[in-house]
Write a protein that holds these residues in place. Structure first.
Motif, PDB file in Angstrom:
ATOM      1  N   GLY A  18       0.855  -1.181   0.000  1.00 57.70           N
ATOM      2  CA  GLY A  18       0.000   0.000   0.000  1.00 57.70           C
ATOM      3  C   GLY A  18       0.886   1.224   0.000  1.00 57.70           C
ATOM      4  N   ALA A  19       0.293   2.371  -0.324  1.00 62.94           N
ATOM      5  CA  ALA A  19       1.093   3.593  -0.347  1.00 62.94           C
ATOM      6  C   ALA A  19       0.263   4.791   0.079  1.00 62.94           C
ATOM      7  CB  ALA A  19       1.662   3.841  -1.745  1.00 62.94           C
ATOM      8  N   THR A  57       2.686  -2.237  -6.121  1.00 63.98           N
ATOM      9  CA  THR A  57       2.081  -0.992  -5.642  1.00 63.98           C
ATOM     10  C   THR A  57       1.575  -0.162  -6.821  1.00 63.98           C
ATOM     11  OG1 THR A  57       3.612  -1.030  -3.772  1.00 63.98           O
ATOM     12  CG2 THR A  57       2.452   1.034  -4.181  1.00 63.98           C
ATOM     13  N   THR A  77       7.279  -2.056   7.326  1.00 65.07           N
ATOM     14  CA  THR A  77       6.493  -3.278   7.191  1.00 65.07           C
ATOM     15  C   THR A  77       5.702  -3.455   8.483  1.00 65.07           C
ATOM     16  OG1 THR A  77       8.149  -4.315   5.762  1.00 65.07           O
ATOM     17  CG2 THR A  77       6.583  -5.779   6.866  1.00 65.07           C
ATOM     18  N   LEU A  94       2.110  -6.165   5.651  1.00 64.48           N
ATOM     19  CA  LEU A  94       1.745  -4.930   4.956  1.00 64.48           C
ATOM     20  C   LEU A  94       3.009  -4.124   4.705  1.00 64.48           C
ATOM     21  CD1 LEU A  94      -1.309  -4.054   7.228  1.00 64.48           C
ATOM     22  CD2 LEU A  94      -1.340  -5.295   5.047  1.00 64.48           C
ATOM     23  N   ASP A  96       4.557  -0.888   3.369  1.00 61.36           N
ATOM     24  CA  ASP A  96       4.095   0.489   3.162  1.00 61.36           C
ATOM     25  C   ASP A  96       5.128   1.343   2.441  1.00 61.36           C
ATOM     26  OD1 ASP A  96       1.705   0.013   4.575  1.00 61.36           O
ATOM     27  OD2 ASP A  96       2.627   0.563   6.481  1.00 61.36           O
ATOM     28  N   TYR A 131      -3.476   0.461  10.942  1.00 64.11           N
ATOM     29  CA  TYR A 131      -2.265   0.333  10.127  1.00 64.11           C
ATOM     30  C   TYR A 131      -2.019   1.610   9.313  1.00 64.11           C
ATOM     31  CZ  TYR A 131      -3.231  -4.325  11.665  1.00 64.11           C
ATOM     32  OH  TYR A 131      -3.498  -5.399  12.465  1.00 64.11           O
ATOM     33  N   THR A 132      -3.089   2.206   8.819  1.00 63.37           N
ATOM     34  CA  THR A 132      -2.955   3.468   8.083  1.00 63.37           C
ATOM     35  C   THR A 132      -2.592   4.597   9.038  1.00 63.37           C
ATOM     36  OG1 THR A 132      -4.471   2.732   6.376  1.00 63.37           O
ATOM     37  CG2 THR A 132      -4.158   5.107   6.590  1.00 63.37           C
ATOM     38  N   LEU A 135       1.029   4.455   9.487  1.00 67.65           N
ATOM     39  CA  LEU A 135       1.716   4.941   8.288  1.00 67.65           C
ATOM     40  C   LEU A 135       1.688   6.465   8.219  1.00 67.65           C
ATOM     41  CD1 LEU A 135       3.065   4.662   5.518  1.00 67.65           C
ATOM     42  CD2 LEU A 135       0.798   4.169   4.555  1.00 67.65           C
TER      43      LEU A 135
END
Length: 144
Positions: A18-19, A57, A77, A94, A96, A131-132, A135
């Motif tokens: 994900g980004a 990605t 990660t 995940l 990132d 998780y976001t 990030l």
């Protein structure tokens, strides 16, 4: 015991990417998807066999929001093991990234329910999956 009688191999963790993507107006894309029980996150998905993390990605962003990415940089990660935030039982790694795009024109696929271009500070006011949130907090540290 024959091969036919052997128990099935245990499932393995899924490698996902994900980004957090910065657009041309210095805002970042966040999205609400069908997979995180109504919480907001970033587009992304599973890495396919033979695909690099960066290529996965880029592909996922094309598929989910029709954006072209550049300047990808690895951030961290995270491990999601049977997270109640996810729509089904899963063990995910995940991976990132931070990335850039030259467009804010989102064309969502069926997974994306809603999206917004926001500052990092404003993103923290959304109901983000954990998780976001991690990030975005990491991205704020890197910007400082």
């Amino acid at each position: 015991m024959s091969a036919a009688e052997a128990p099935p191999a245990p499932p393995r963790p899924l490698v996902c990417v994900g980004a957090l993507v910065r657009g041309p107006h210095d805002t970042y894309l966040i999205a609400r998807t069908t997979k995180w029980r109504g919480s907001w996150g970033v587009p992304g998905g599973k890495v396919e066999w033979g695909e690099t993390l960066e290529a996965a990605t880029v592909r996922e962003f094309r598929e989910e929001v029709a954006l072209e990415l550049h300047d990808l940089s690895y951030v961290q990660t995270q491990e999601a093991v049977l997270s109640p935030e996810f729509h089904k039982p899963a063990h995910m790694l995940l991976i990132d990234f931070l990335a850039r795009t030259d467009s804010e024109q989102v064309t969502p696929n069926e997974e994306i329910e809603e999206w917004a271009w926001v500052t990092l500070e404003a993103a923290l006011s959304y109901p983000l999956n954990s998780y976001t949130r991690t990030l975005i907090e990491r991205a704020r540290e890197l910007e400082a």
